[in-house]
Scaffold this motif. Sequence first.
Motif, short mmCIF file in Angstrom:
data_model
loop_
_atom_site.label_atom_id
_atom_site.label_comp_id
_atom_site.label_asym_id
_atom_site.label_seq_id
_atom_site.Cartn_x
_atom_site.Cartn_y
_atom_site.Cartn_z
N GLN A 1 0.86 -1.19 0.00
CA GLN A 1 0.00 0.00 0.00
C GLN A 1 0.88 1.23 0.00
OE1 GLN A 1 -2.57 0.40 3.39
NE2 GLN A 1 -3.92 1.88 2.38
N TYR A 2 0.58 2.18 -0.88
CA TYR A 2 1.36 3.41 -1.00
C TYR A 2 0.39 4.59 -0.95
CZ TYR A 2 4.88 0.13 -2.58
OH TYR A 2 5.74 -0.94 -2.65
N VAL A 3 0.74 5.57 -0.11
CA VAL A 3 -0.15 6.73 0.08
C VAL A 3 0.70 8.00 0.08
CG1 VAL A 3 -1.81 7.87 1.60
CG2 VAL A 3 -1.80 5.37 1.42
N VAL A 4 0.26 9.02 -0.63
CA VAL A 4 0.85 10.36 -0.60
C VAL A 4 -0.27 11.34 -0.25
CG1 VAL A 4 1.97 12.18 -1.92
CG2 VAL A 4 2.63 9.79 -2.27
N GLN A 5 -0.04 12.18 0.78
CA GLN A 5 -1.09 13.09 1.24
C GLN A 5 -0.52 14.48 1.51
OE1 GLN A 5 -2.82 11.18 4.69
NE2 GLN A 5 -4.55 10.43 3.49
N LEU A 6 -1.39 15.48 1.38
CA LEU A 6 -1.10 16.87 1.73
C LEU A 6 -2.28 17.35 2.58
CD1 LEU A 6 0.99 19.13 1.09
CD2 LEU A 6 -0.61 19.94 -0.64
N GLY A 7 -1.98 17.80 3.83
CA GLY A 7 -3.11 18.14 4.69
C GLY A 7 -2.72 19.06 5.83
N THR A 8 -3.75 19.53 6.51
CA THR A 8 -3.57 20.36 7.70
C THR A 8 -4.26 19.68 8.86
OG1 THR A 8 -3.92 22.55 8.65
CG2 THR A 8 -5.66 21.72 7.22
N SER A 9 -3.71 19.89 10.06
CA SER A 9 -4.23 19.19 11.23
C SER A 9 -4.54 20.18 12.33
CB SER A 9 -3.19 18.16 11.72
OG SER A 9 -3.63 17.53 12.90
N SER A 10 -5.74 20.10 12.87
CA SER A 10 -6.17 20.87 14.05
C SER A 10 -5.93 22.36 13.89
CB SER A 10 -5.46 20.36 15.30
OG SER A 10 -5.77 19.00 15.53
N TYR A 11 -6.36 22.93 12.75
CA TYR A 11 -6.27 24.37 12.55
C TYR A 11 -7.47 25.04 13.21
CZ TYR A 11 -6.72 28.88 10.27
OH TYR A 11 -6.88 30.22 10.02
N GLU A 12 -7.19 25.94 14.14
CA GLU A 12 -8.26 26.59 14.91
C GLU A 12 -8.79 27.81 14.16
OE1 GLU A 12 -9.06 28.72 19.26
OE2 GLU A 12 -7.20 27.62 18.88
N LEU A 13 -10.11 27.83 13.97
CA LEU A 13 -10.78 29.01 13.42
C LEU A 13 -10.96 30.02 14.55
CD1 LEU A 13 -13.47 27.32 11.15
CD2 LEU A 13 -11.17 28.06 10.55
N ASP A 14 -10.28 31.14 14.43
CA ASP A 14 -10.18 32.08 15.56
C ASP A 14 -11.37 33.04 15.57
OD1 ASP A 14 -8.93 33.11 17.82
OD2 ASP A 14 -7.74 34.53 16.67
N PHE A 15 -12.58 32.48 15.79
CA PHE A 15 -13.78 33.30 15.78
C PHE A 15 -13.80 34.32 16.91
CE2 PHE A 15 -15.46 29.64 13.35
CZ PHE A 15 -15.88 30.33 12.22
N PHE A 16 -13.23 33.98 18.07
CA PHE A 16 -13.35 34.83 19.25
C PHE A 16 -12.01 35.48 19.63
CE2 PHE A 16 -16.64 31.57 19.46
CZ PHE A 16 -17.76 32.38 19.49
N GLY A 17 -11.03 35.41 18.73
CA GLY A 17 -9.81 36.18 18.90
C GLY A 17 -8.81 35.63 19.89
#
Length: 463
Positions: A125-141
């Motif tokens: 099995q071969y996998v190539v990925q591009l991703g982001t992890s646990s990015y916080e949307l800063d709604f409240f600053g």
Amino acid sequence: MTPRALLIAAAALCAGCTNLAPRYERPEAPVPAALDNAAIGDADTHTPLGWEAVVQSAPLREVIALALQNNRDLRAAALAIERAQAQYGVSRADRLPSVNGTAQGTRARTAFDLTTTGRPQVTEQYVVQLGTSSYELDFFGRVRNLNEAAWQEVLRTTDNRRSVQLSLVAEVANAWLTLAADQARLALARETLRSREASYALTERTHRLGATSGLVLAQNQTTVETARADVAAATSQVARDRNALQLLVGSAVPPALLPPAEQAAAPALQLLAVPAQIPSSVLLSRPDVMAAERSLQASYANIGAARAAFFPSITLTASVGTGSNELSGLFGNGNATWSFIPQIRLPIFDGGRNQANLEVAEANQRIALAQYEKVIQTAFREAADALAERATLADRIAAQSALLTATERVHALSEARFKVGADSYLAVLDAQRSLYAAQQTLLSLQLAEQVNRITLYKVLGGG
């Protein structure tokens, strides 16, 4: 909607996020509106000057320049700025998603007892990925306020370096001037010793001839030994002054840059022209006051971050890539993969942790406010003290110079009266002590006048 479109939409939403930090307004300074300088006001407005314009002595200017290059405290303050800038870079990175690329290959053999065919099986099995992890949307600053606090720390360390530099210029000038004054005291002590040794030699000859009593000879000897002790003490003090100056400079001071013997009587610093009324707002530009204000502003941002902890936080984890059970088919059609995992976290029960953190942030803000006000009050007192001392120094030096002239006359008359037998030698001893004390006091006042000039430059914030 694709994961990329979702990330763009999330970033657009964050542009209108709520900022829960209190709005900062500069507190009113808890000091009078102006510094009273009516007694010696000699300018229309206060004009800040650089230290190069204040220092008149060329050797002292070179010594200060050496200190600015080599002093370790100033170097540490500059490195603290670099550290704060790096910390700000770490905080600023939290406002953007972290994108990582991964490539993974797996090759495994399954035993024949574990396969449905009853034969061993090898899988790949071969996998190539591009991703982001646990990015916080800063709604409240929250992230934005932490970033603001880090930025204020950068500004605080920058102001602190300016404060260290200003203090270093003043300390080097004071150390150099003190060395000059102590060299003058040493020269005075040596001249006094030579004079008293000559007087003792003359008294000893007259004693052998029977014209002077043993009491007078013993009294004369006490003046010689006292002067010798003063020379030894002054020599030690000059050596300590040189060591203190070298420590401030951070390297050996060339002999050509040390103060000349006649420096004590020559002004090394320019007298600052200051108006009769100096507004207290001038003190707000002092680097130590500005550094305290940066800490206060950072405490406001920390309150905003603590308040944001009461509200939901949304994080995104997303990835796109491709996978295949054969390396040659890794980028083939139909092998694309993606995942999108939004997560919302709602604080329900935390045992009072968030409330306690908010109370800590608010208490830190009140502490920072009190410290800021105390720094302003201290600055006002330092400036007022320097101006008050300046107002009387000229009169004190003039009075001491007149006193020295009178004391010299008393000394000359007492010696003349002793030689003709009109007075005992005790009158001469008293006149000698008074003359020596008056000479030393005048040197101290001349040093105080020069130190007051650099103190006034420092307490008004430098240039």
